[in-house]
Scaffold this active site. Structure first.
Site, PDB file in Angstrom:
ATOM      1  N   HIS A 242      38.729  36.686  41.674  1.00 12.10           N
ATOM      2  CA  HIS A 242      40.103  36.252  41.945  1.00 12.10           C
ATOM      3  C   HIS A 242      40.532  36.592  43.383  1.00 12.10           C
ATOM      4  O   HIS A 242      40.783  35.700  44.197  1.00 12.10           O
ATOM      5  CB  HIS A 242      41.084  36.949  40.993  1.00 12.10           C
ATOM      6  CG  HIS A 242      40.874  36.656  39.549  1.00 12.10           C
ATOM      7  ND1 HIS A 242      41.043  35.409  39.003  1.00 12.10           N
ATOM      8  CD2 HIS A 242      40.533  37.465  38.517  1.00 12.10           C
ATOM      9  CE1 HIS A 242      40.815  35.466  37.700  1.00 12.10           C
ATOM     10  NE2 HIS A 242      40.511  36.703  37.385  1.00 12.10           N
TER      11      HIS A 242
HETATM   12  C1  BDR Z   1      44.879  39.047  39.238  1.00  9.84           C
HETATM   13  O1  BDR Z   1      45.407  40.051  38.377  1.00  9.84           O
HETATM   14  C2  BDR Z   1      44.922  41.319  38.753  1.00  9.84           C
HETATM   15  O2  BDR Z   1      44.571  42.054  37.619  1.00  9.84           O
HETATM   16  C3  BDR Z   1      43.735  41.081  39.629  1.00  9.84           C
HETATM   17  O3  BDR Z   1      43.581  42.122  40.573  1.00  9.84           O
HETATM   18  C4  BDR Z   1      44.059  39.760  40.289  1.00  9.84           C
HETATM   19  O4  BDR Z   1      44.836  39.958  41.433  1.00  9.84           O
HETATM   20  C5  BDR Z   1      44.111  38.038  38.411  1.00  9.84           C
HETATM   21  O5  BDR Z   1      44.967  37.392  37.503  1.00  9.84           O
END
Ligand code: BDR
Ligand code: CA
Length: 310
Positions: A242
């Site tokens: 992500h």
């Molecule tokens: C996002 O949520 C967080 O838990 C991760 O670091 C990322 O930024 C993904 O949905």
């Protein structure tokens, strides 16, 4: 080299994004700002400092910001089931010697954007609380920032933390809605593309084989992350990148293809708080406010990410 301020809630995939940005020759990582989210503000800050020491990048200032959402009560729980008790996969890095800067994240963002007009790219990979506070503090930064790239939201796919919402938007929906309405030039790197950029489990052995402190660390924390992914996405064989993809989109905007859309955040829905709602009608009621990434060159991105991150 692009001047970048990275706003994080470190977090395992945040850690990968920090390493990617700090080691990239295409990015001048002028500062990191921290926020609550995956964990508390203090732990996110500590994790960031520990990682910078491991990376030998003690020159990068770290400015802590928001400990709670703009209007909502503090989060009741940390995402320990995804990121570990310490939000970095229960690693064993020593406590940091570095100290955070004395500046609030929002103050730091404003100061740097005014000092380098049209040069700073802000990359937000947690909630948008710090950025919302920065715009409230100094609205003129809207015209002076080069671009804002966020990891967050989902325009054409379902959420992750709830069926409707992606975690970063859900963490502070009012901050996200405020930022989307602010006029900032925003690129949204959401679940539409980040769920397509998967790091395969085989990479852990490659990192371990390097026999370096960074390789060992990444193999450990990302292994933890991949184990948690298996619980949510059985048979996935890896984890989504992500936060690193938001950095990739800055390094090479051709890694993604975007479509301008009008996005609103649901702040009140019974089952849909934090949902990013795109106006996909043929004649939208409002002009586009976000460039939403809908396609990704996952192979090109992954190859580049792996060539830099460890
Ligand atoms: C996002 O949520 C967080 O838990 C991760 O670091 C990322 O930024 C993904 O949905
Ligand atoms: Ca994050």
């Amino acid at each position: 080299m692009k001047k970048v301020i990275l706003d994080v809630d470190t977090g395992i995939d945040d850690a990968m994004a920090i390493a990617y940005a700090a080691r990239s020759k295409d990015i001048d990582l002028v500062g990191i700002t921290t926020c609550f989210g995956n964990t508390s503000l203090d732990e996110a800050t500590r994790n960031t400092l520990q990682l910078l020491e491991l990376l030998g990048r003690e020159d990068i200032p770290v400015s802590p910001g928001a400990a709670t959402p703009l209007f909502r009560p503090p989060l009741k729980q940390k995402a320990t089931f995804v990121h570990g008790e310490d939000a970095m996969g229960n690693h064993s890095l020593p406590l940091p010697k570095m100290e955070p800067s004395g500046k609030h994240a929002a103050e730091y963002m404003v100061e740097m954007i005014l000092k380098h007009p049209e040069e700073i790219t802000l990359v937000c990979v947690g909630s948008m609380t710090n950025l919302a506070l920065a715009v409230m503090r100094e609205p003129s930064i809207v015209e002076k920032v080069e671009r804002v790239v966020i990891m967050g939201g989902a325009a054409t796919v379902s959420g992750n933390v709830t069926p409707a919402a992606e975690a970063n938007i859900y963490t502070d929906p009012e901050a996200a809605e405020y930022v989307f309405r602010s006029g900032l030039p925003i690129t949204m790197v959401g679940l539409d593309v980040t769920m397509q950029t998967l790091l395969p489990r085989e990479q852990l052995a490659v990192w371990k084989a390097k026999q370096t402190p960074l390789g060992d660390f990444m193999a450990h924390i990302v292994g933890f992350y991949m184990d948690s992914y298996l619980r949510f996405y059985p048979g996935i064989g890896g984890c989504a990148l992500h936060d690193p993809l938001a950095i990739g989109a800055v390094i090479n905007p051709r890694f993604i293809k975007t479509v301008p859309m009008h996005i609103q955040v649901d702040c009140e829905g019974i089952h849909s708080v934090g949902r990013t709602i795109p106006d996909l009608r043929s004649i939208p009621a409002n002009p586009p406010n976000v460039d939403v990434a809908l396609e990704v060159d996952e192979e090109g991105f992954l190859e580049h990410f792996l060539s830099v991150v460890v």
